[in-house]
Design a protein around this motif. Structure first.
Motif: not given
Length: 198
Positions: A33-34, A63-66, A90-93
């Motif tokens: 996701s990042t 991570f790009l977001s908090e 986080l990589s899946g959803v």
């Protein structure tokens, strides 16, 4: 404790990236996701970080977001879940999608994430349902943008899928089914993971 890093993106190869902060290269592990939203190598980037120290190792996660970092930390509070599965989640959803799956108690969809069996998915639903509302509120909207096309996107995608917990043959099959001409590794991985979650 290192909570945030800002510097030049020196290297990115899922799941690893290196950020050069005034001549010091910090190696971080990050979820897909990042990776989807990282700039090109050589550009400035700022990441929220999670520092983890064990008896035999020290790890830094980016991570790009908090909201992503909070989900990463919350998921690990579920018994039997460590950093590897938290990264796979986080990589899946997306954060918002994960919050929805937990709120609705969709155990079947959660078990499609690598490393999560039925019992673990059920524990997630029970232990994280109260936090799901907060997670969804902090989740950023919008679709991830595609990054630059690397030398061999298909091979890169296959390696990244294996690092997310898929077996080599399975990773190869998923990536080859998802790839279209001109796709970057990030796009192939995203499409392969979406197909796996259907």
């Amino acid at each position: 404790m290192i909570g945030r890093l800002k510097g030049l993106l020196a290297h990115k190869q899922p799941p690893w990236l290196v950020i050069d902060v005034h001549g010091v290269g910090y190696e971080l592990e990050a979820p897909m996701s990042t990776f989807y939203d990282l700039p090109e190598v050589g550009r400035e980037v700022a990441l929220f970080t999670h520092y983890a120290q064990k008896e035999d190792s020290v790890s830094l996660y980016g991570f790009l977001s908090e909201a992503e970092r909070r989900l990463f930390r919350d998921v690990q509070k579920v018994s039997g879940i460590g950093a590897k599965i938290a990264l796979a989640v986080l990589s899946g959803v997306s954060v918002g999608e994960f919050a929805r799956l937990v709120q609705t108690g969709d155990v079947t969809a959660l078990t499609r994430i690598p490393g999560i069996g039925k019992k673990t998915a059920e524990r997630m639903v029970v232990e994280l349902r109260d936090r799901a509302v907060d997670l969804a509120a902090g989740a950023p909207g919008g679709l991830p943008s595609a990054g630059p096309v690397p030398a061999d996107p298909l091979s890169e995608a296959i390696v990244a899928l294996q690092q997310l917990g898929y077996k080599p043959a399975e990773a190869q099959k998923m990536a080859k089914a998802a790839v279209e001409e001109g796709d970057s590794a990030e796009i192939i991985i995203r499409k392969a993971l979406k197909s796996a979650l259907r």
